[in-house]
Each structure stands twice: as C-alpha cells, then as structure tokens.
Write a protein that holds these residues in place. Structure first.
Motif, PDB file in Angstrom:
ATOM      1  N   ASP A  11       0.808  -1.223   0.000  1.00 38.31           N
ATOM      2  CA  ASP A  11       0.000   0.000   0.000  1.00 38.31           C
ATOM      3  C   ASP A  11       0.843   1.276   0.000  1.00 38.31           C
ATOM      4  N   GLY A  42      -0.100  -9.109  -5.740  1.00 40.07           N
ATOM      5  CA  GLY A  42      -0.949  -8.178  -5.011  1.00 40.07           C
ATOM      6  C   GLY A  42      -1.082  -8.593  -3.556  1.00 40.07           C
ATOM      7  N   VAL A  46      -4.903  -2.208  -0.645  1.00 36.80           N
ATOM      8  CA  VAL A  46      -5.233  -1.927  -2.041  1.00 36.80           C
ATOM      9  C   VAL A  46      -5.832  -3.179  -2.682  1.00 36.80           C
ATOM     10  N   ASN A  47      -5.218  -4.307  -2.373  1.00 38.71           N
ATOM     11  CA  ASN A  47      -5.712  -5.563  -2.924  1.00 38.71           C
ATOM     12  C   ASN A  47      -7.109  -5.889  -2.376  1.00 38.71           C
ATOM     13  N   TRP A  48      -7.313  -5.569  -1.107  1.00 39.37           N
ATOM     14  CA  TRP A  48      -8.627  -5.792  -0.486  1.00 39.37           C
ATOM     15  C   TRP A  48      -9.686  -4.944  -1.194  1.00 39.37           C
ATOM     16  N   GLN A  49      -9.371  -3.686  -1.453  1.00 39.80           N
ATOM     17  CA  GLN A  49     -10.319  -2.806  -2.144  1.00 39.80           C
ATOM     18  C   GLN A  49     -10.657  -3.322  -3.537  1.00 39.80           C
ATOM     19  N   ARG A  50      -9.639  -3.820  -4.232  1.00 39.81           N
ATOM     20  CA  ARG A  50      -9.853  -4.221  -5.624  1.00 39.81           C
ATOM     21  C   ARG A  50     -10.398  -5.632  -5.758  1.00 39.81           C
ATOM     22  N   HIS A  51      -9.924  -6.533  -4.889  1.00 39.84           N
ATOM     23  CA  HIS A  51     -10.242  -7.953  -5.083  1.00 39.84           C
ATOM     24  C   HIS A  51     -10.880  -8.606  -3.865  1.00 39.84           C
ATOM     25  N   GLN A  79      -8.267   3.602   6.578  1.00 43.60           N
ATOM     26  CA  GLN A  79      -8.954   2.466   5.964  1.00 43.60           C
ATOM     27  C   GLN A  79      -9.058   1.265   6.890  1.00 43.60           C
TER      28      GLN A  79
END
Ligand code: NAI
Ligand code: MG
Length: 367
Positions: A11, A42, A46-51, A79
C-alpha cells in the motif's frame, strides 16, 4: 539456481519505493551474474479494495515458497476500520513473520558523511555512526498469551499482553548477534530491563552465557533499555551490534532512525534459520505523501543491498550497492525528506536513476 524473489509492493508509497529497488536488483541480475526469478503479487489494503482480500491464497503460497521477499509497506489509518478483523489477520505482517519463523530482524543504521546535515543530531555526535540492531521478531509482547481485553466485575475493562521469552528464543537471537559481530567490530550490546522484569533478568543471564561460552572473542555489554534510548542519540558511534527483544527493538530502532533525519533511509532484513528472508524499508505506507512520486526509495534500495548480502550471499555486491548509494548522496541526490531547505529535490524515480548511474560509474572505476 536462480533465487526465487517475491515482490509485495503493498500500500501507499510501497509500490513507488519497491519499483526502484526492483530496477536496481534487475541491474545486478543483468550485469553482475546474480540470477533472480522475480515475481510480483498483489497484497494489502489496495488488494482488499480491488479484489476483496488482503492476502490472496496464491500470494500466501508464494510467500511460503520464496527464497526472498521484497516487501513495500501496508496499512493506512483511515482504511483500517473498514477491513474485517479476520481479513486483517490473514494479511498481517505478523502472520508472515511468525509463519516463516523470521526471528532475526536486522536494522542497520549507518550515517553517510553526505547526510550529516540532514541529521537532527550534531555532526560531531553522529559522524561515523554504523551499527546494527538485531530485534527478536517472533516472540515477546507482540505474541505472548494470554492477551486481550476483558471486562472486570465493576464494569471497567482490563487490557492484557504478555511478555514471554523461552530460553531457546533468547539463545538463537543472541547467537545471531554474536555471529554478526564477528564480521564487524566484535562488540554486542544486549538490551533488557533486567532490573524490573524477570524475563529481562533471564535474557541478561542467557545472553552473557552464550557470548562467554560460544564467542570468546566478542565483548558483550549488558545495557538497560531506557539508557540505550538515551545513548542512541547521545553517543550513537559507541554501538556495533545491539541485540534486544521484540518490543524494545521496535522502539529503539525508530529512535536510532533519528540519526539519519528520515525514516525513508532505513532498510531492514528479517531472517530465519532455513535461508528464507523478508526485506523491507523500516517506514510504513506514508499516506501523507503517497502517489506524489516524492517518497525516498533509499530504504527500499538499501534493503535490496541486504538481500544481496544475506540471500544472494554476495557481500561484495552488497557493498558495491552501498557505495553507489553513498556516491549518489555525495553527488547531491536528495528526495525532499533529506534535502536541506532550499536544496533541489529529486523524484522517487530520479533517485533510482542516480543510484543506477552511480553503479555504472563504480564498476567502470579501475580496481
Ligand atoms: P510512516 O512510516 O508511513 O510515515 C511516518 C512519516 O515518515 C510520515 O511523515 C511519512 O511521510 C514519512 N516517510 C515515511 N516513509 C517515507 C519515505 N520513503 N520517504 C519520505 N518520507 C517518508 O508511519 P505512519 O505514518 O505512522 O504510518 C502510516 C501507515 O503505515 C499506518 O497504516 C501504519 O500502520 C503503517 N505502517 C506499516 C509498516 C509496515 O508496513 N512495515 C511500518 C510502519 C507503519
Ligand atoms: Mg516500528
């Protein structure tokens, strides 16, 4: 066989700084005969938000199979509340450290002459500072049971964490520190609170025994943790290797970072006894400057130097990279965090360029 290197940018500024470290490692792979099989995956918020997951199963499988991991940073305060606790645990750095048994966390603090002006300490105090903190990373207060928050009979709450060290956990940390010191100035400062903690008294006794019985050439100096915090800013040049527990190591390594003026300069390596290791800059995701291309990548690049030393087992190449970083700094390369007022600052990628240029110049010098 090529080293299996897993890059986890994570992140915030993590992706920005690891990108520069990877450029440098690719230079070593291409020009210095260090075969590396580099994979990026990933991970993180950020990965949590996207995937929808902080830690994909496939990433976790690669973590446990990697020879070396280059880690950026994870987390952002605003976050954290929205990620379910179960998901946070799956994606936590503590889980990685524990699963891989990365008990030896090395945090070198070296102040190049070019950065004497960036230090908040006086040049005469800080000049020549060059020590390594070995922080025990898999036990102590951050892992001890019992832990938690309970409600007392009167309705108020009690928070509990347990500081616990088994003898074997002390022995392997102190052994690692003494082996490290044998390749340096042969001085180990063992830090505890033996005056007020039973576990600290045990730490002190075991450390003295390991040094006396196994490393007769190493001088072991016991020191109380509060005094160590003072000495790190008062007389940082007196230290060679410092070995201490998880909690004190966390605090003292940030205090040590003061000598350099910015967290962005500090590298780290976390090692186990099976030859696996995780390398990361000491700083976090720095949300205040993320996405601007101004983060200092030298902590990440110097972590790559540690990777060359400890995973690739090529100490001369690690030293080459450290010389190149010093040369780039001496030539005036600065990000904003270490620039003097009014001094021009380079971007994150600009520092990467400066280090690569310096490497090119270093290898063209006559031996
Ligand atoms: P931080 O290390 O992210 O930032 C502290 C200060 O140093 C900020 O002013 C930041 O701008 C500056 N800084 C950090 N790295 C820099 C760089 N490369 N170049 C220039 N300046 C830099 O610590 P903070 O603000 O306490 O935490 C931010 C987030 O990072 C939190 O979510 C925290 O949990 C997480 N964190 C993650 C770590 C990790 O992934 N190992 C370690 C420490 C914090
Ligand atoms: Mg810390």
């Amino acid at each position: 066989m090529a080293m299996k290197l897993l890059v986890l940018p994570g992140d915030g500024v993590g992706p920005e700084v690891t990108a520069q470290a990877v450029r440098v490692l690719e230079w070593f792979a291409a020009h210095r005969g260090i075969p590396m099989d580099i994979t990026e995956r990933g991970f993180g918020l950020v990965n949590w938000q996207r995937h929808g997951t902080m830690m994909p199963d496939e990433t976790w499988a690669r973590i446990t199979a990697a020879d070396a991991i280059l880690f950026g940073a994870t987390g952002s305060l605003d976050q954290q509340g929205v990620v379910p606790p179960e998901e946070r645990r799956k994606g936590s750095l503590l889980r990685m450290r524990k699963a891989l048994d990365l008990y030896a966390n090395l945090r070198p603090v070296r102040v190049p002459d070019a950065l004497l002006d960036a230090s908040p300490l006086k040049p005469r105090v800080v000049r020549g500072t060059d020590y390594v903190i070995l922080r025990e990373l898999t036990a102590g207060t951050y892992f001890g049971e019992p832990r938690g928050v309970s409600v007392l009979e009167d309705g108020t709450r009690r928070g509990v964490n347990t500081h616990r060290y088994d003898e074997g956990e002390i022995i392997r940390a102190v052994r690692f520190a003494c082996r490290l010191a044998m390749g340096r100035r042969r001085h180990v400062t063992s830090v505890d609170k033996a005056n007020v903690m039973e576990a600290g008294a045990l730490w002190r006794e075991v450390a003295a025994r390991v040094a006396r019985d196994e490393f007769p050439e190493v001088t072991l100096e016991p020191m109380l943790a509060d005094n160590c915090a003072l000495q790190l800013t008062r007389a940082p040049t007196r230290f060679d290797v410092i070995v201490t527990d998880n909690l004190f190591g966390d605090l003292l390594s940030d205090a040590g970072g003061a000598a350099l003026g910015s967290l962005g300069m500090l590298p780290s390596a976390s090692l186990n006894d099976r030859g696996q290791a995780l390398y990361e800059p000491v700083h976090g995701s720095a949300p205040d400057i993320a996405g601007k291309g101004i983060a200092n990548p030298l902590g990440a690049i110097l972590s790559a130097a540690l990777l060359l030393r400890w995973s690739a087992k090529r100490p001369e190449e690690a030293a080459l990279l450290e010389r190149a970083v010093d040369a780039a700094l001496a030539a005036g390369a600065r990000t904003a965090d270490i620039a003097a007022p009014g001094e021009a600052a380079l971007s994150t990628a600009g520092i990467g360029d400066a280090v690569l240029d310096a490497l090119q110049r270093e290898v063209q010098l006559p031996a």
